[in-house]
Enzyme design. Structure first.
Site, PDB file in Angstrom:
ATOM      1  N   GLU A 121     -26.496 -27.906 -10.347  1.00  0.00           N
ATOM      2  CA  GLU A 121     -26.942 -27.479 -11.675  1.00  0.00           C
ATOM      3  C   GLU A 121     -28.463 -27.529 -11.690  1.00  0.00           C
ATOM      4  O   GLU A 121     -29.070 -28.545 -11.354  1.00  0.00           O
ATOM      5  CB  GLU A 121     -26.346 -28.400 -12.759  1.00  0.00           C
ATOM      6  N   ASN A 157     -23.258 -34.097 -15.611  1.00  0.00           N
ATOM      7  CA  ASN A 157     -22.117 -33.408 -16.223  1.00  0.00           C
ATOM      8  C   ASN A 157     -20.935 -33.608 -15.279  1.00  0.00           C
ATOM      9  O   ASN A 157     -20.701 -32.810 -14.374  1.00  0.00           O
ATOM     10  CB  ASN A 157     -22.406 -31.912 -16.398  1.00  0.00           C
ATOM     11  N   LYS A 200     -23.893 -39.717 -19.058  1.00  0.00           N
ATOM     12  CA  LYS A 200     -24.324 -38.750 -20.077  1.00  0.00           C
ATOM     13  C   LYS A 200     -23.189 -38.683 -21.088  1.00  0.00           C
ATOM     14  O   LYS A 200     -22.124 -38.141 -20.803  1.00  0.00           O
ATOM     15  CB  LYS A 200     -24.560 -37.391 -19.428  1.00  0.00           C
ATOM     16  N   GLU A 250     -24.218 -32.382 -25.124  1.00  0.00           N
ATOM     17  CA  GLU A 250     -23.890 -31.051 -24.616  1.00  0.00           C
ATOM     18  C   GLU A 250     -22.421 -30.956 -24.188  1.00  0.00           C
ATOM     19  O   GLU A 250     -22.101 -30.512 -23.085  1.00  0.00           O
ATOM     20  CB  GLU A 250     -24.825 -30.684 -23.460  1.00  0.00           C
ATOM     21  N   ARG A 303     -27.968 -42.391 -20.670  1.00  0.00           N
ATOM     22  CA  ARG A 303     -28.973 -41.369 -21.042  1.00  0.00           C
ATOM     23  C   ARG A 303     -29.094 -41.230 -22.565  1.00  0.00           C
ATOM     24  O   ARG A 303     -28.112 -41.364 -23.291  1.00  0.00           O
ATOM     25  CB  ARG A 303     -28.632 -40.033 -20.414  1.00  0.00           C
ATOM     26  N   ARG A 311     -33.946 -30.962 -33.764  1.00  0.00           N
ATOM     27  CA  ARG A 311     -33.470 -31.509 -32.489  1.00  0.00           C
ATOM     28  C   ARG A 311     -34.403 -32.583 -31.949  1.00  0.00           C
ATOM     29  O   ARG A 311     -33.951 -33.559 -31.345  1.00  0.00           O
ATOM     30  CB  ARG A 311     -33.311 -30.361 -31.475  1.00  0.00           C
ATOM     31  N   ASP A 358     -36.628 -31.077 -23.938  1.00  0.00           N
ATOM     32  CA  ASP A 358     -35.946 -30.908 -22.659  1.00  0.00           C
ATOM     33  C   ASP A 358     -36.894 -30.384 -21.580  1.00  0.00           C
ATOM     34  O   ASP A 358     -36.825 -29.203 -21.235  1.00  0.00           O
ATOM     35  CB  ASP A 358     -34.767 -29.947 -22.843  1.00  0.00           C
ATOM     36  N   GLU A 365     -36.686 -26.550 -13.679  1.00  0.00           N
ATOM     37  CA  GLU A 365     -35.819 -25.729 -14.532  1.00  0.00           C
ATOM     38  C   GLU A 365     -36.600 -24.828 -15.483  1.00  0.00           C
ATOM     39  O   GLU A 365     -36.344 -23.625 -15.559  1.00  0.00           O
ATOM     40  CB  GLU A 365     -34.877 -26.641 -15.332  1.00  0.00           C
ATOM     41  N   TRP A 369     -28.922 -24.010 -30.204  1.00  0.00           N
ATOM     42  CA  TRP A 369     -29.481 -25.095 -29.392  1.00  0.00           C
ATOM     43  C   TRP A 369     -30.628 -25.869 -30.041  1.00  0.00           C
ATOM     44  O   TRP A 369     -31.141 -26.828 -29.463  1.00  0.00           O
ATOM     45  CB  TRP A 369     -29.928 -24.544 -28.035  1.00  0.00           C
TER      46      TRP A 369
HETATM   47  C1  GCV Z   1     -27.286 -31.522 -16.520  1.00  0.00           C
HETATM   48  C2  GCV Z   1     -30.605 -29.356 -19.936  1.00  0.00           C
HETATM   49  C3  GCV Z   1     -30.142 -28.542 -18.768  1.00  0.00           C
HETATM   50  C4  GCV Z   1     -28.727 -28.891 -18.377  1.00  0.00           C
HETATM   51  C5  GCV Z   1     -28.662 -30.399 -18.109  1.00  0.00           C
HETATM   52  C6  GCV Z   1     -29.105 -31.125 -19.356  1.00  0.00           C
HETATM   53  C7  GCV Z   1     -29.155 -32.632 -19.176  1.00  0.00           C
HETATM   54  O1  GCV Z   1     -29.931 -28.973 -21.101  1.00  0.00           O
HETATM   55  O2  GCV Z   1     -30.265 -27.187 -19.062  1.00  0.00           O
HETATM   56  O3  GCV Z   1     -28.415 -28.160 -17.236  1.00  0.00           O
HETATM   57  O4  GCV Z   1     -27.379 -30.802 -17.722  1.00  0.00           O
HETATM   58  O5  GCV Z   1     -30.405 -30.717 -19.693  1.00  0.00           O
HETATM   59  O6  GCV Z   1     -30.233 -33.146 -18.941  1.00  0.00           O
HETATM   60  O7  GCV Z   1     -28.133 -33.271 -19.266  1.00  0.00           O
END
Ligand code: GCV
Length: 668
Positions: free
Chosen positions: A150, A192, A272, A276, A309, A326, A355, A383, A531
């Site tokens: 990811e 995740n 986590k 999300e 987290r 947010r 983020d 990212e 979001w």
């Molecule tokens: C691993 C952001 C990223 C997700 C990531 C998330 C997180 O939203 O786009 O890919 O998920 O952060 O840190 O948990």
């Protein structure tokens, strides 16, 4: 040592000028360390490989406790300043000593020595003490068990393939690389946690996990696993994952016992939760502390940690709802339980409240929480910062976060102090980064992104290093010691974060990225979505009012930060649009209007990418062909990306505001 079909990066140990190191390293004594210890063995192997490659010395004579020209010595005296995992390099009267408090420190000390040899530094008269700034220094991998990563931009996972755990030459080289810069903890799987990864804590995988954990142990690294909070349901067939449910607790107790029986050295779990779409204690009306403490209590007898987290927010927001912010969510979800967390829980806090944007304020949880163990989470994987296509050296950003004064007390209130344990006198603190590696030959997709891979570890170990020092080390170790290369690549790296910021989203507003992929420009891509990442631009202005007159986010900080952020005049300009809604004709400190600033920075950003390319091209003869070509090819893609951002952002704001560019440049 096994060598594979992948780059050795900063451990390539290519031939170097001997600035006198050869006189010490062929005659080695171990003093207070056993040559049989697994980590000492690795340190000696590394020393051997390093001196053979860099100095052409085939081997060394090893003596236990005898005198020699290189003494690897355990520092034990009460007057020692060397702390856990620290080391000291000392040269006196023709004897070089690497003194360390423990085996990990010795490994780091040897790495430090080899670094100096690689940089062609003289060792004469050296006296340098290095103690780790943070106790826990971690890389978190977002690797999935099917082999995908990811937010990975460098190929596939080298930890997993087709739902199997890999333990091989590549994972060993990974351990060598990260331990050489001081990393002592690694989470191998994505936060995740889904499908096969949920089963990592079961017999299906524990043998392999142990094998990997043992390999890591050789290098002073503790392996951690990200776990699925809903495991009692998904693995155990229970109806609930309520942390206060006795059946749930019993299930975790048994599972943790089995995990530690199989992998006694496991560092613990990363979780986590309620984030999300991931399950968590909120589902059962419980707090984050209830969830974290339940696991912490059960893992404590094994010396395990729960890294929990704080990335908790509502990702199903209605964009019409202008009250929900947010940015406030992390603080609001955690501050109420400050002091309730057990001592083996560490809250892992992203550097900013959103983020990993190119510019964000520091999370107000730092300084807000005073009775809870905390660690900082940054993202080395690019990212939102160019995805290892665009050059973006992130150490300056990380430095800013470390240097941020939270004002939670009079002294020792920097983020760096908090995550070192100095502020609140706690042991369980640290720093983690989402890693940027994959199975590409060069590990990081772009060769220049390896500066972030290297640099994060160095900064985590030594918060005092500057971004420039780290860049220089990396260039010398990896590319060349030629002064011209050092100077020019340093210039590219050190300007790259600001250049990226210039051609992307302005003044801290963030986002404006293509939804889902997060590469490339889409100004309204997330504007009408769930979001919570809005810029709210209209014909009058842009930005979100997060002052006390707006969402109140500024009030989550301690004074004087709260006051500075609250005031349009005093707010640091690079964060202006994060905290304030500003009309296009607002004058910035430079004397420019906001709209003119947006136009100018976007034109400049593209020009500066062109300058970066010219600098790189001027090094064609001095840099290895493959590295040169790979970087050059990505720079073309970066330029195309930067132009697209420039034209879309400028066109967007010109069309919204109707205000022309003072310089009459082409805006579409
Ligand atoms: C691993 C952001 C990223 C997700 C990531 C998330 C997180 O939203 O786009 O890919 O998920 O952060 O840190 O948990």
């Amino acid at each position: 040592m096994e060598q594979g079909a992948w780059s050795q990066l900063w451990l390539a140990y290519e031939k170097r000028q001997d600035r006198g190191a050869g006189a010490y390293v062929a005659d080695v004594a171990l003093n207070g360390f056993s040559g049989e210890h697994r980590t000492v063995k690795r340190a000696l192997e590394e020393l051997q490989a390093g001196i053979r490659g860099m100095l052409g010395i085939e081997g060394y004579r090893l003596r236990e406790t005898a005198e020699a020209t290189l003494v690897l010595k355990r520092g034990t005296g009460a007057d020692q300043e060397i702390q856990k995992e620290g080391f000291c390099l000392l040269e006196k009267d023709g004897v070089l000593t690497v003194e360390a408090a423990d085996e990990s420190g010795l490994l780091y000390g040897v790495a430090g020595l080899l670094r100096l040899i690689a940089m062609e530094k003289s060792l004469a008269g050296i006296c340098s003490l290095s103690n780790p700034s943070s106790p826990l220094r971690m890389y978190d991998h977002w690797d999935n068990m099917d082999g995908s990563i990811e937010r990975g931009y460098s190929g596939h996972s080298f930890f997993f393939r087709e739902n199997e755990v890999l333990v091989d030459g590549r994972t060993r080289d990974y351990a060598r690389l990260v331990s050489s810069v001081g990393i002592n903890g690694v989470v191998i799987n994505n936060v995740n946690v889904k499908q096969a990864a949920t089963w990592l804590i079961t017999d299906r995988y524990l043998d392999k996990v142990r094998e990997l954990a043992e390999l890591f142990e050789d290098y002073g690294i503790r392996l951690f696993l990200a776990v699925n909070y809903a495991s009692p349901i998904e693995l155990g067939g229970l109806e609930s994952a309520d942390p206060l449910d006795l059946e749930v607790q019993g299930w975790w107790r048994d599972r943790i016992a089995q995990v530690y029986q199989a992998v006694p050295s496991l560092g613990g779990f990363l979780v986590k939760a309620d984030s999300e779409g991931r399950p968590g204690p909120f589902t059962y009306g419980r707090t984050q502390a209830d969830g974290a403490n339940m696991l912490a209590r059960l893992i404590e007898p094994y010396g395990g940690l729960i890294l929990w987290r704080c990335f908790v927010y509502n990702c199903t927001q209605d964009w019409r709802d202008r009250k929900t912010d947010r940015a406030k969510a992390g603080y609001d979800s955690f501050i109420g339980q400050d002091g309730d967390y057990l001592d083996n829980v560490i809250l892992q806090i992203k550097n900013g409240p959103m983020d990993f944007q190119i510019r964000e304020p520091v999370s107000p949880l730092f300084g807000g929480m005073r009775k809870t163990n905390q660690m900082l989470e940054v993202q080395v994987a690019q990212e939102y910062t160019g995805q290892q296509i665009d050059v973006c050296y992130l150490i300056p950003l990380f430095r800013e976060v470390l240097d941020f004064d939270t004002y939670c007390q009079e002294d020792n209130a920097l983020v760096s102090d908090i995550i070192s344990g100095h502020t609140f006198g706690n042991q369980n603190t640290g720093i983690a980064a989402v890693c940027n590696t994959g199975d590409d030959f060069n590990w990081t997709g772009s060769d220049l992104a390896a500066a972030n891979f290297y640099g994060f570890g160095r900064l985590a170990f030594c918060h005092g290093l500057t971004a420039e020092e780290i860049a220089e080390e990396w260039i010398r170790l990896t590319l060349s010691n030629e002064e011209e290369v050092v100077r020019k690549v340093k210039k590219i790296l050190l300007c790259s974060r600001e250049v990226y910021e210039k051609y992307t989203s302005p003044l801290g507003i963030g986002w404006m990225v293509t939804p889902n992929t997060h590469y490339g420009c889409s100004v309204d891509g997330y504007e009408y979505s769930r979001w919570g990442t809005y810029h709210r631009a209209d014909h009058l202005g842009i930005g979100v009012d997060r002052s006390m007159r707006g969402t109140g986010y500024a009030g989550q900080y301690q004074k004087p930060n709260a006051e500075r952020y609250d005031s349009l005049q005093d707010c640091p300009e690079e964060l202006l649009l994060f905290f304030h809604r500003v009309p296009y004709l607002h004058r910035l400190k430079s004397g420019k209007t906001l709209i003119q600033h947006i136009y100018d920075t976007h034109f400049e950003g593209v020009e500066e990418v062109e300058e970066m390319i010219a600098l790189w091209e001027s090094l064609k003869e001095s840099i290895s062909g493959e590295v040169y070509d790979r970087v050059r090819e990505r720079m073309d893609r970066q330029l195309e990306n930067a132009r697209e951002w420039r034209d879309q952002v400028n066109a967007y704001f010109y069309r919204k505001s109707g205000i022309p560019d003072e310089k009459g440049r082409e805006i579409y």
